[in-house]
Design a protein around this motif. Structure first.
Motif, PDB file in Angstrom:
ATOM      1  N   ARG A   1      -6.353  -1.521   7.320  1.00 31.41           N
ATOM      2  CA  ARG A   1      -7.212  -1.158   8.911  1.00 31.41           C
ATOM      3  C   ARG A   1      -8.078  -0.241   8.455  1.00 31.41           C
ATOM      4  O   ARG A   1      -9.539   0.583   8.730  1.00 31.41           O
ATOM      5  N   ARG A   2      -6.985   0.687   8.134  1.00 35.31           N
ATOM      6  CA  ARG A   2      -7.942   2.406   7.505  1.00 35.31           C
ATOM      7  C   ARG A   2      -8.424   1.993   6.474  1.00 35.31           C
ATOM      8  O   ARG A   2      -9.810   3.506   6.446  1.00 35.31           O
ATOM      9  N   LEU A   3      -8.573   0.811   5.724  1.00 32.91           N
ATOM     10  CA  LEU A   3      -9.303   0.745   4.614  1.00 32.91           C
ATOM     11  C   LEU A   3     -10.922  -0.055   5.716  1.00 32.91           C
ATOM     12  O   LEU A   3     -11.837   0.123   3.895  1.00 32.91           O
TER      13      LEU A   3
ATOM     14  N   ASP B   1      -3.314   8.698   6.852  1.00 24.55           N
ATOM     15  CA  ASP B   1      -4.800   8.304   6.399  1.00 24.55           C
ATOM     16  C   ASP B   1      -5.456   7.703   5.436  1.00 24.55           C
ATOM     17  O   ASP B   1      -6.218   7.296   5.005  1.00 24.55           O
ATOM     18  N   LYS B   2      -4.496   8.456   4.764  1.00 25.81           N
ATOM     19  CA  LYS B   2      -5.384   8.189   3.056  1.00 25.81           C
ATOM     20  C   LYS B   2      -4.325   7.439   2.665  1.00 25.81           C
ATOM     21  O   LYS B   2      -3.404   7.700   1.774  1.00 25.81           O
TER      22      LYS B   2
ATOM     23  N   CYS C   1       0.689  -1.055   0.204  1.00 22.03           N
ATOM     24  CA  CYS C   1      -0.433   0.334  -0.055  1.00 22.03           C
ATOM     25  C   CYS C   1       0.828   1.114  -0.128  1.00 22.03           C
ATOM     26  O   CYS C   1       2.010   1.482   0.541  1.00 22.03           O
ATOM     27  N   GLU C   2       0.735   1.982  -0.736  1.00 23.78           N
ATOM     28  CA  GLU C   2       1.395   3.591  -0.856  1.00 23.78           C
ATOM     29  C   GLU C   2      -0.129   4.336  -0.216  1.00 23.78           C
ATOM     30  O   GLU C   2      -1.213   4.629  -0.167  1.00 23.78           O
ATOM     31  N   ALA C   3       0.535   5.513   1.094  1.00 22.93           N
ATOM     32  CA  ALA C   3      -0.793   6.824   1.625  1.00 22.93           C
ATOM     33  C   ALA C   3       0.314   7.734   1.288  1.00 22.93           C
ATOM     34  O   ALA C   3       0.839   8.437   0.826  1.00 22.93           O
ATOM     35  N   PHE C   4      -0.572   9.054   1.388  1.00 26.28           N
ATOM     36  CA  PHE C   4      -0.263  10.199   1.165  1.00 26.28           C
ATOM     37  C   PHE C   4       1.041  10.994   2.523  1.00 26.28           C
ATOM     38  O   PHE C   4       0.324  10.771   3.191  1.00 26.28           O
ATOM     39  N   GLU C   5       2.331  11.296   1.691  1.00 25.66           N
ATOM     40  CA  GLU C   5       2.981  11.326   2.981  1.00 25.66           C
ATOM     41  C   GLU C   5       2.900  12.675   3.783  1.00 25.66           C
ATOM     42  O   GLU C   5       3.449  12.456   4.611  1.00 25.66           O
ATOM     43  N   PHE C   6       1.915  13.501   3.510  1.00 31.19           N
ATOM     44  CA  PHE C   6       1.657  14.382   4.060  1.00 31.19           C
ATOM     45  C   PHE C   6      -0.046  13.818   5.514  1.00 31.19           C
ATOM     46  O   PHE C   6      -0.500  14.849   6.880  1.00 31.19           O
TER      47      PHE C   6
END
Length: 209
Positions: free
Chosen positions: A177-179, A61-62, A53-58
């Motif tokens: 889990r955030r999804l 949770d996204k 998974c990749e998440a937005f660096e700033f």
């Protein structure tokens, strides 16, 4: 007045610990992949599901990308596993999902993102609210990966034994889990492997088992 609860050291009345999936080392992975003879049948005909998974660096949770790679050991002949790595690579099925709500987010500062450069097929746009269901359908029947985001198709649970793979797997599980999706207590997962840990021990050892 309530009577105090009696305490006992009798092991027979204690709740037994829950046994989670097995953390697989080189020898067990080699057996599951067909590089060596299996010690038992617990990993027989297992399906490897790798998640990245990749998440937005700033805003961690996204979750902006969900990458899936699947290797069904039924599709790899034992003889080919030892001598023909190309046939094993060809058997891997991949998918790349991007939530439309985060289509405008791209990592640039801490790490260079490349969400448009999926090199193993065509990326699939999904709604963030559908991510959990897509993942549930993948784990229900990994062989039907390409239909996971097509909700018109009914995908029953095949209960195949699954080996979960990730690079820094704990981080990916947090993103899942955030999804709204969790692999915790999923009975179909019989083992897991973290390639970040395996790389530290020398991945070449896998082929020497």
């Amino acid at each position: 007045m309530l009577e105090p609860v009696a305490h006992t050291d009798d092991q027979s009345v204690r709740t037994p610990p829950t046994l989670g999936p097995e953390k697989l080392g080189f020898q067990r992975l080699a057996a599951a992949l067909g590089f060596s003879q299996p010690v038992d049948d617990s990993l027989s005909e297992a399906v490897f599901i790798c998640i990245d998974c990749e998440a937005f660096e700033f805003a961690q949770d996204k979750v902006t990308e969900i990458g899936i790679a699947i290797l069904d050991t039924r599709e790899v002949a034992p003889s080919a596993a030892k001598s023909d790595t190309e046939s094993m690579t060809a058997a891997i099925r991949c998918a790349h999902y991007r939530p439309v709500e985060y289509s405008n987010l791209m990592n640039k500062k801490r790490v260079k993102g490349c969400p448009d450069c999926f090199g193993f097929g065509v990326s699939t746009w999904i709604r963030l609210a559908d991510a959990k269901q897509v993942l549930e359908r993948i784990f229900a029947d990994p062989a039907r990966l390409q239909e996971a985001a097509e909700f018109g198709a009914i995908i029953p649970n095949t209960h195949r034994p699954i080996i979960l793979v990730g690079h820094g797997l704990t981080n990916d599980e947090q993103y899942l889990r955030r999804l709204g999706f969790s692999t915790t207590n999923m009975r179909s997962i019989v083992g897991y492997a973290d390639t970040q840990e395996l790389a530290g021990m020398g991945m070449y050892a896998l082929c020497k088992c």
